[in-house]
Scaffold this active site. Structure first.
Site, PDB file in Angstrom:
ATOM      1  N   GLY A 139     -13.168  -2.847   2.943  1.00  0.00           N
ATOM      2  CA  GLY A 139     -12.151  -3.834   3.098  1.00  0.00           C
ATOM      3  C   GLY A 139     -12.358  -5.134   3.575  1.00  0.00           C
ATOM      4  O   GLY A 139     -11.876  -6.005   4.340  1.00  0.00           O
ATOM      5  N   ARG A 161     -11.289  -9.790   2.802  1.00  0.00           N
ATOM      6  CA  ARG A 161     -10.536 -10.688   3.389  1.00  0.00           C
ATOM      7  C   ARG A 161     -10.061 -10.145   4.946  1.00  0.00           C
ATOM      8  O   ARG A 161     -10.564  -8.985   5.159  1.00  0.00           O
ATOM      9  CB  ARG A 161      -8.947 -10.470   2.706  1.00  0.00           C
ATOM     10  CG  ARG A 161      -8.933 -10.594   1.062  1.00  0.00           C
ATOM     11  CD  ARG A 161      -7.570 -10.414   0.667  1.00  0.00           C
ATOM     12  NE  ARG A 161      -7.574 -10.624  -1.025  1.00  0.00           N
ATOM     13  CZ  ARG A 161      -8.112  -9.723  -1.854  1.00  0.00           C
ATOM     14  NH1 ARG A 161      -8.271  -8.449  -1.404  1.00  0.00           N
ATOM     15  NH2 ARG A 161      -7.864 -10.149  -3.153  1.00  0.00           N
ATOM     16  N   VAL A 216     -11.996   3.454  -1.157  1.00  0.00           N
ATOM     17  CA  VAL A 216     -12.352   4.537  -0.186  1.00  0.00           C
ATOM     18  C   VAL A 216     -11.667   5.785  -0.362  1.00  0.00           C
ATOM     19  O   VAL A 216     -11.882   6.679   0.198  1.00  0.00           O
ATOM     20  CB  VAL A 216     -12.142   4.032   1.265  1.00  0.00           C
ATOM     21  CG1 VAL A 216     -13.184   2.938   1.631  1.00  0.00           C
ATOM     22  CG2 VAL A 216     -10.717   3.883   1.571  1.00  0.00           C
ATOM     23  N   SER A 259      -6.067   0.439  15.672  1.00  0.00           N
ATOM     24  CA  SER A 259      -4.829  -0.493  15.656  1.00  0.00           C
ATOM     25  C   SER A 259      -4.332   0.156  17.099  1.00  0.00           C
ATOM     26  O   SER A 259      -4.346   1.418  17.535  1.00  0.00           O
ATOM     27  CB  SER A 259      -3.867  -0.292  14.569  1.00  0.00           C
ATOM     28  OG  SER A 259      -2.561  -0.725  14.962  1.00  0.00           O
ATOM     29  N   TYR A 310       1.141   5.026   8.969  1.00  0.00           N
ATOM     30  CA  TYR A 310      -0.185   4.319   9.356  1.00  0.00           C
ATOM     31  C   TYR A 310      -0.541   4.520  11.016  1.00  0.00           C
ATOM     32  O   TYR A 310      -1.742   4.555  11.002  1.00  0.00           O
ATOM     33  CB  TYR A 310       0.091   2.679   9.248  1.00  0.00           C
ATOM     34  CG  TYR A 310      -0.757   1.696   9.669  1.00  0.00           C
ATOM     35  CD1 TYR A 310      -1.779   1.395   8.778  1.00  0.00           C
ATOM     36  CD2 TYR A 310      -0.574   0.884  11.050  1.00  0.00           C
ATOM     37  CE1 TYR A 310      -2.734   0.214   9.427  1.00  0.00           C
ATOM     38  CE2 TYR A 310      -1.388   0.055  11.283  1.00  0.00           C
ATOM     39  CZ  TYR A 310      -2.342  -0.244  10.575  1.00  0.00           C
ATOM     40  OH  TYR A 310      -3.448  -1.178  11.058  1.00  0.00           O
ATOM     41  N   ALA A 365      -2.158   7.830  11.144  1.00  0.00           N
ATOM     42  CA  ALA A 365      -3.647   7.561  10.551  1.00  0.00           C
ATOM     43  C   ALA A 365      -4.487   7.076  11.622  1.00  0.00           C
ATOM     44  O   ALA A 365      -5.660   7.597  11.810  1.00  0.00           O
ATOM     45  CB  ALA A 365      -3.517   7.001   9.249  1.00  0.00           C
TER      46      ALA A 365
END
Length: 266
Positions: free
Chosen positions: A17, A20, A68, A148, A160, A163
């Site tokens: 990733g 950006r 991925v 996160s 999310y 994960a």
């Protein structure tokens, strides 16, 4: 970017990733400190453009398309890094997928959960699996994953968040396995970071800025600095650790304080 002779001279690095946002800032930071960086991204053209920019700024970088969610694509990217740089010393797992929540939890779709888990968690597993033999052979191998604060507290986005919490667990278990092989495994858990995901949402960012103790949201460079530390020999005795880089948001119950004493002041 003037390349700084420094902590990553001679290192081969793979950033997923990497075209950006946090990934791009991390690739830039590590290249500036002497690393040879493979910018891997599902958008191969954008990966190539970012790598070209790093080269123009004095760094050593190549770009490659990498999904991925596909084992063969991951293994090809790892092989490309080893072939191009002679070693793979650092893996940065940054690729992620986030599906917005619906109005009601029970209306969610299996496909949305599968997409978030497959890219964010299983994708990191695929990358670690392919990279680990090379990281162990390097004698200074390190994995740094981007988690996160969603993996620590409720900030929305059920799939999310699950994960990212799983990625924290994988960080601990893989650290235990890989440590005797000379590989350190750590994770950076960012709060709100100004990336493309927030484009056109300046009002939301302003509202969030005011509830952060440091009175600003994060920038990609804030996270890149933490990644660089954990990947470097400065963190040689740190493994299995989640480093929270969040402007203090998880340390302060802003909602409670707001209810008690009114909106935060700048």
């Amino acid at each position: 970017m003037t390349t700084d002779s420094g902590r990553f001279d001679g290192y081969g690095v793979l950033v997923t990733g990497g075209a950006r946002g946090i990934g791009a800032a991390t690739a830039r930071r590590l290249a500036r400190e002497g690393a040879r960086v493979l910018v891997a991204d599902r958008d191969a053209a954008e990966a190539g453009r970012h790598a070209a920019t790093l080269r123009e700024q004095g760094g050593t970088a190549e770009g490659v398309g990498c999904d991925v969610a596909d084992r063969a694509s991951v293994e090809a990217a790892v092989a490309r890094a080893v072939d191009a740089f002679g070693s793979l010393d650092v893996l940065v797992n940054n690729a992620a997928h986030c599906t917005p929540d619906g109005a009601r939890f029970e209306d969610g779709e299996d496909e949305d959960w599968a997409a978030d888990l497959d890219v964010t968690l299983v994708g990191a597993y695929r990358c670690c699996r392919a990279a680990l033999p090379h990281l162990a052979a390097s004698g200074r191998g390190a994995v740094v994953s981007i988690g996160s604060v969603n993996g620590l507290q409720h900030f929305g986005n059920h799939a999310y968040s699950a994960a990212k919490a799983g990625l924290m667990s994988l960080t601990r278990t893989l650290a235990g396995h890989a440590g005797p092989r000379g590989v350190r495994v750590n994770l950076v858990a960012p709060g709100t970071v100004r990336t493309r995901a927030w484009e056109g949402r300046d009002d939301d960012l302003e509202a969030m800025r005011r509830v952060y103790p440091l009175r600003r949201v994060g920038e990609p460079e804030d996270i890149a600095a933490a990644v660089a530390f954990l990947a470097s020999r400065d963190a040689a005795w740190i493994t299995g650790h989640t480093l929270v880089v969040d402007g203090g948001i998880t340390a302060v119950n802003s909602g409670f304080l707001h209810a008690l004493s009114g909106p935060p002041e700048d």
